[in-house]
Design a protein around this motif. Structure first.
Motif, PDB file in Angstrom:
ATOM      1  N   GLN B 269       0.782  -1.155  -0.127  1.00 25.80           N
ATOM      2  CA  GLN B 269       0.178  -0.011  -0.139  1.00 25.80           C
ATOM      3  C   GLN B 269       1.010   1.183  -0.017  1.00 25.80           C
ATOM      4  O   GLN B 269       0.444   2.354  -0.561  1.00 25.80           O
ATOM      5  CB  GLN B 269      -0.851  -0.049   1.246  1.00 25.80           C
ATOM      6  CG  GLN B 269      -2.017  -1.290   1.207  1.00 25.80           C
ATOM      7  CD  GLN B 269      -2.839  -1.244   2.487  1.00 25.80           C
ATOM      8  OE1 GLN B 269      -2.600  -0.439   3.375  1.00 25.80           O
ATOM      9  NE2 GLN B 269      -3.840  -2.033   2.181  1.00 25.80           N
ATOM     10  N   ARG B 270       1.953   1.117   0.856  1.00 25.37           N
ATOM     11  CA  ARG B 270       2.920   2.406   0.703  1.00 25.37           C
ATOM     12  C   ARG B 270       3.576   2.299  -0.488  1.00 25.37           C
ATOM     13  O   ARG B 270       3.982   1.277  -1.130  1.00 25.37           O
ATOM     14  CB  ARG B 270       3.758   2.543   2.025  1.00 25.37           C
ATOM     15  CG  ARG B 270       3.038   2.134   3.297  1.00 25.37           C
ATOM     16  CD  ARG B 270       2.437   3.507   3.704  1.00 25.37           C
ATOM     17  NE  ARG B 270       1.122   3.467   3.392  1.00 25.37           N
ATOM     18  CZ  ARG B 270       0.012   2.928   3.906  1.00 25.37           C
ATOM     19  NH1 ARG B 270       0.287   2.193   4.960  1.00 25.37           N
ATOM     20  NH2 ARG B 270      -1.167   3.162   3.543  1.00 25.37           N
ATOM     21  N   ASN B 324       6.853  11.975   1.024  1.00 28.90           N
ATOM     22  CA  ASN B 324       6.577  11.511   2.297  1.00 28.90           C
ATOM     23  C   ASN B 324       5.128  11.193   2.233  1.00 28.90           C
ATOM     24  O   ASN B 324       4.737  10.207   2.849  1.00 28.90           O
ATOM     25  CB  ASN B 324       6.811  12.670   3.430  1.00 28.90           C
ATOM     26  CG  ASN B 324       8.287  12.377   4.045  1.00 28.90           C
ATOM     27  OD1 ASN B 324       8.165  11.289   4.895  1.00 28.90           O
ATOM     28  ND2 ASN B 324       9.155  13.158   3.657  1.00 28.90           N
ATOM     29  N   TYR B 325       4.254  12.046   1.423  1.00 24.31           N
ATOM     30  CA  TYR B 325       2.754  11.538   1.396  1.00 24.31           C
ATOM     31  C   TYR B 325       2.727  10.048   0.921  1.00 24.31           C
ATOM     32  O   TYR B 325       2.032   9.325   1.375  1.00 24.31           O
ATOM     33  CB  TYR B 325       2.017  12.464   0.267  1.00 24.31           C
ATOM     34  CG  TYR B 325       0.789  12.440   0.277  1.00 24.31           C
ATOM     35  CD1 TYR B 325       0.143  13.372   1.047  1.00 24.31           C
ATOM     36  CD2 TYR B 325       0.153  11.361  -0.556  1.00 24.31           C
ATOM     37  CE1 TYR B 325      -1.575  13.312   1.057  1.00 24.31           C
ATOM     38  CE2 TYR B 325      -1.368  11.293  -0.670  1.00 24.31           C
ATOM     39  CZ  TYR B 325      -2.068  12.313  -0.017  1.00 24.31           C
ATOM     40  OH  TYR B 325      -3.433  12.155  -0.033  1.00 24.31           O
ATOM     41  N   ALA B 327       4.437   7.810   1.385  1.00 23.01           N
ATOM     42  CA  ALA B 327       5.080   6.733   2.245  1.00 23.01           C
ATOM     43  C   ALA B 327       4.226   6.839   3.507  1.00 23.01           C
ATOM     44  O   ALA B 327       4.606   5.859   4.307  1.00 23.01           O
ATOM     45  CB  ALA B 327       6.330   7.052   2.604  1.00 23.01           C
ATOM     46  N   SER B 328       3.137   7.483   3.565  1.00 24.18           N
ATOM     47  CA  SER B 328       2.587   7.738   4.834  1.00 24.18           C
ATOM     48  C   SER B 328       1.155   6.908   4.690  1.00 24.18           C
ATOM     49  O   SER B 328       1.052   6.394   3.768  1.00 24.18           O
ATOM     50  CB  SER B 328       2.083   8.984   5.008  1.00 24.18           C
ATOM     51  OG  SER B 328       1.285   9.540   4.267  1.00 24.18           O
ATOM     52  N   GLU B 329       0.482   6.891   5.851  1.00 25.73           N
ATOM     53  CA  GLU B 329      -0.865   6.297   5.761  1.00 25.73           C
ATOM     54  C   GLU B 329      -1.728   6.756   4.969  1.00 25.73           C
ATOM     55  O   GLU B 329      -2.871   6.395   4.805  1.00 25.73           O
ATOM     56  CB  GLU B 329      -1.367   5.980   7.283  1.00 25.73           C
ATOM     57  CG  GLU B 329      -1.832   7.370   8.001  1.00 25.73           C
ATOM     58  CD  GLU B 329      -2.677   7.198   9.042  1.00 25.73           C
ATOM     59  OE1 GLU B 329      -3.046   6.332   9.282  1.00 25.73           O
ATOM     60  OE2 GLU B 329      -2.749   8.125   9.860  1.00 25.73           O
ATOM     61  N   ASP B 330      -1.685   8.203   4.402  1.00 27.44           N
ATOM     62  CA  ASP B 330      -2.578   8.893   3.498  1.00 27.44           C
ATOM     63  C   ASP B 330      -2.861   8.304   2.176  1.00 27.44           C
ATOM     64  O   ASP B 330      -3.519   8.289   1.531  1.00 27.44           O
ATOM     65  CB  ASP B 330      -2.365  10.173   3.297  1.00 27.44           C
ATOM     66  CG  ASP B 330      -2.670  11.162   4.804  1.00 27.44           C
ATOM     67  OD1 ASP B 330      -3.314  10.813   5.470  1.00 27.44           O
ATOM     68  OD2 ASP B 330      -1.835  12.039   4.777  1.00 27.44           O
ATOM     69  N   ASN B 332      -2.667   4.888  -0.320  1.00 25.59           N
ATOM     70  CA  ASN B 332      -2.838   3.458  -0.694  1.00 25.59           C
ATOM     71  C   ASN B 332      -2.725   3.084  -1.985  1.00 25.59           C
ATOM     72  O   ASN B 332      -3.432   3.352  -2.623  1.00 25.59           O
ATOM     73  CB  ASN B 332      -4.094   3.055  -0.125  1.00 25.59           C
ATOM     74  CG  ASN B 332      -4.335   1.476  -0.152  1.00 25.59           C
ATOM     75  OD1 ASN B 332      -3.548   0.588  -0.832  1.00 25.59           O
ATOM     76  ND2 ASN B 332      -5.468   1.093   0.491  1.00 25.59           N
TER      77      ASN B 332
END
Lengths: 389, 374
Positions: B269-270, B324-325, B327-330, B332
């Protein structure tokens, strides 16, 4: 003297450059026999390419008119020498520029002997590449220099808040599910997992400091209700994201991962991975495909389309105001599949500002409205008619 | 736990070479700002072909022109910050750009590994002699082995097929004559409805003698706009194996089995790949991935090399905010991306590594070919 199908070099170049900008597919220079011609910023090379393009389609000759302005930048003797590789060259001068006539011939082509002339250059370039490849060394990986056991300041406030409201502390009393534990000094973690691999309860104990208790508390809260593999894969990423103070710069210059953000998160990650491995081992569960996706909240889904759009617009207006932008600088034009928000910007928002602005607006909407929202702007479509036939 | 990279044979066409760049992986893990190892880009958005499967149709964004000055500055910046390889592929036909030859030669002279994917139509022997010594690989996009089908699939006149075939012959001849280390490849973008061309193309390759023919899946966006039926690939297994069997000592037919068999699905997902493998549109737009070139994905756009120096964009907070976006939970990738992107294999490995499912260790043996193209 102009010949009937003479190429007007400057006009053809102008059309070529415009087409590069306006045509997406089916790009063709004109006239048709120049379809393999490629313009070059060096006019000598560009004209030479043109001559070769005409020769390549079997024409007996070619005539090119070059305007006076271009002639100023043109090395005629170099052009004449290079063009002579293709045949007999004649260049006539006039007030409005020059006419380059080439009659293709086998003798001309033979005079070129291009392969031999280039052989040395090719060899040199190859040798240079070989040297570069040999110089391609791999530095050994450096070990992390961070030995800090404290937590980065940008997480402290959120962790303290969690530590002040601990609800998941204490050893887990076995229930119906399988209990898996990771015991390490200063941080013990246990989870109860049901037959569907969902973490029903998560507990921590033995946290030696206020901050560790807060971190473990946050982790337990995130794990409960989720598939254990999802917890192993993403729980610590979520924890780091949620604890970070967004008003401060990121903890590292590059990519923030639990490991790069702070050693504390790396330790938590290690524990969660250990619990998952242990669970797989004792239950014989295989690591499967993880397609978990956070669903929109029930509150958001219960709202009607009109109400959702109104709330999004309200957040856009508030956020634009906070950023010093005029009202209605960003308009919510559509909501797709419950969470995909399409926005448009007024002319007062500069082109370069849009990428950063849309990310800020999305962050605000996630925080104030609904965590699963994603912002886009309207799609730009391909205008190529050929492909649309 | 398994090793991420057990294959490092001569030519890796269906995998990733990320394990050969552990210095950069470890710097990334430490949160350092790493330069991309590879940049995939085009010099223009335009193309003289009109292939039916063309993903570039979905990548429309504001056009700008990459001039000689822009590309030279860009290549200088790449060399300065530590980029290793530039592949001229992406969303346009770079060979019709007036700066193509200069770009290849300048990049090579700066120590960058240069490569190109092309329809090979506008080449002639002189131009091939100018660029081949400077290229690590030259890959010809050719999705049919017969004139009429070539014209249909690639949206051009039948006689263009003859010219491309002659150019491939010339490439192979120049390479052999001058003992150049360049790899000559052919690539078929396989839509299930082009199955009749698998064997004719594999046989044509055997006659022309490039180093390889790779047959790959067709990518699609998250809405399925090109209508690729991924389930239909399974029916082509036998004919694909028959094509592979045409390989010999100096000509290799390879199928991107891993992507074809993935049926467009992602295990992760990341998206960790873009800092290692960046993409630039033929408009000069920098985005983490080609699938995000369209204006719709403006929030992921990091700058434009026509307007700003690449080194400044790379150093900017905006660049790292976008990375960073992803690689973040934001973010998928299973829900928000098209299928089987360029970074797919790198993403798989890095995600597996971060999840503790595989280890990344320095591979043994000689480095693989094209190591700078991850």
């Amino acid at each position: 003297m102009r010949v009937p199908d003479q190429i007007d070099f400057d006009n053809v170049v102008k059309a070529y450059q415009e087409s590069l900008f306006t045509v997406l597919r089916g790009f063709r220079p004109t006239p048709a026999y120049l379809e393999i011609w490629v313009h070059d910023e060096d006019p000598v090379k560009s004209i030479l390419n043109m001559i070769e393009a005409a020769q390549g389609v079997g024409r007996p000759d070619v005539s090119i008119h070059v305007g006076a302005e271009t002639v100023k930048k043109l090395d005629l003797s170099r052009l004449s020498k290079l063009a002579a590789r293709t045949g007999r060259v004649r260049i006539d001068g006039g007030a409005d520029g020059v006419d380059v006539h080439v009659t293709f011939s086998a003798e001309g082509a033979a005079r070129g002997t291009t392969i031999e002339e280039r052989a040395a250059e090719i060899k040199q370039a190859w040798e240079r590449r070989q040297k570069q490849f040999a110089a391609h060394l791999y530095e050994p990986a450096k070990a992390s220099t961070s030995a800090s056991a404290s937590v980065h300041p940008i997480y402290v406030r959120a962790i303290e808040s969690l530590a002040a409201d601990v609800t998941h502390e204490g050893e887990l009393i076995p229930g119906r599910g399988r209990v898996i534990e990771s015991r390490r000094e200063g941080m013990n973690l246990s989870v109860e997992v049901d037959a569907d691999h969902i973490v029903r309860r998560a507990r921590h104990w033995g946290g030696r400091t206020h901050l560790w208790r807060g971190l473990l508390e946050g982790l337990c809260r995130i794990m409960e209700g989720n598939h254990l593999q999802e917890c192993s894969d993403h729980a610590v990423i979520r924890l780091e994201n949620r604890l970070r103070d967004r008003s401060q710069p990121r903890p590292v210059l590059g990519i923030v991962t639990p490991e790069s953000a702070d050693p504390a998160f790396a330790l938590l990650l290690d524990r969660v991975h250990e619990i998952f491995r242990q669970y797989c081992r004792v239950t014989g569960t295989a690591v499967g495909e993880n397609t978990f996706d956070l669903s929109p909240s029930a509150e958001w889904l219960a709202l009607g389309e009109k109400e959702r759009l109104a709330r999004i617009q309200q957040v856009l207006d508030e956020s634009c105001g906070e950023l010093g932008l005029p009202p209605r600088s960003a308009i919510c034009v559509q909501l797709q599949r419950d969470v995909k928000v399409v926005v448009d910007f007024s002319d007062q928002v500069g082109l370069k500002e849009k990428p950063g602005l849309i990310m800020k607006l999305e962050a605000a909407a996630k925080q104030k409205l609904e965590k699963t929202l994603h912002f886009y702007i309207e799609e730009m479509h391909d205008g190529n008619k050929i492909r649309r036939l | 736990m398994s090793s991420s990279l057990t294959e490092h044979t001569d030519l890796i066409l269906d995998g990733t070479k990320i394990a050969w760049h552990l210095d950069r992986v470890h710097a990334w893990e430490r949160g350092e700002r790493i330069a991309p190892i590879t940049i995939d880009m085009a010099l223009t958005r335009a193309c003289n072909f009109a292939c039916h499967f063309c993903y570039a149709m979905l990548q429309e964004n504001d056009r700008q022109v990459i001039t000689r000055e822009v590309i030279v500055h860009f290549l200088e910046d790449c060399a300065e910050i530590g980029v290793k390889g530039i592949s001229l592929v992406s969303d346009g036909e770079s060979t019709i750009s007036p700066v193509f030859v200069d770009a290849v030669q300048t990049g090579s002279r700066l120590g960058l590994s240069m490569a190109s994917g092309t329809n090979a139509f506008v080449f002639n022997r002189r131009k091939l002699e100018e660029v081949l010594p400077h290229l690590t690989y030259l890959r010809v996009n050719i999705s049919a082995g017969e004139r009429n089908r070539y014209a249909e699939i690639m949206g051009v006149k039948e006689e263009w097929f003859d010219r491309v075939v002659q150019n491939i012959r010339d490439m192979v001849d120049i390479k052999k004559k001058h003992h150049l280390p360049v790899t000559i490849g052919l690539q078929m973008v396989l839509m299930p409805q082009y199955a009749d061309q698998i064997l004719p193309l594999a046989r044509l390759g055997k006659e022309l003698r490039p180093d390889y023919l790779i047959i790959k899946h067709c990518s699609d966006d998250e809405e399925g706009s090109l209508g690729v039926d991924y389930s239909a690939y399974a029916r082509l297994t036998e004919v694909l194996k028959e094509a592979e069997a045409l390989s010999d000592k100096d000509y290799s037919v390879r199928i991107k089995w891993s992507k074809i068999q993935a049926e467009g699905k992602r295990s992760y997902q990341r998206c960790y790949g873009p800092p290692f493998m960046l993409q630039i549109s033929g408009s000069g737009l920098i985005a983490p991935c080609g699938m995000l070139f369209n204006e719709r994905y403006k929030k992921f756009h990091m700058g434009n090399i026509v307007e700003e120096r690449f080194r400044d964009i790379w150093r900017s907070d905006r660049y790292w905010e976008v990375m960073n976006y992803l690689a973040s939970e934001d973010f998928n990738a299973q829900k928000m991306c098209g299928t089987l992107c360029l970074q797919h294999k790198v993403n798989e490995v890095l995600d597996g590594y971060k999840k503790g499912q595989l280890s990344l260790t320095q591979p043994d043996g000689q480095p693989p070919q094209h190591i700078d193209f991850v």
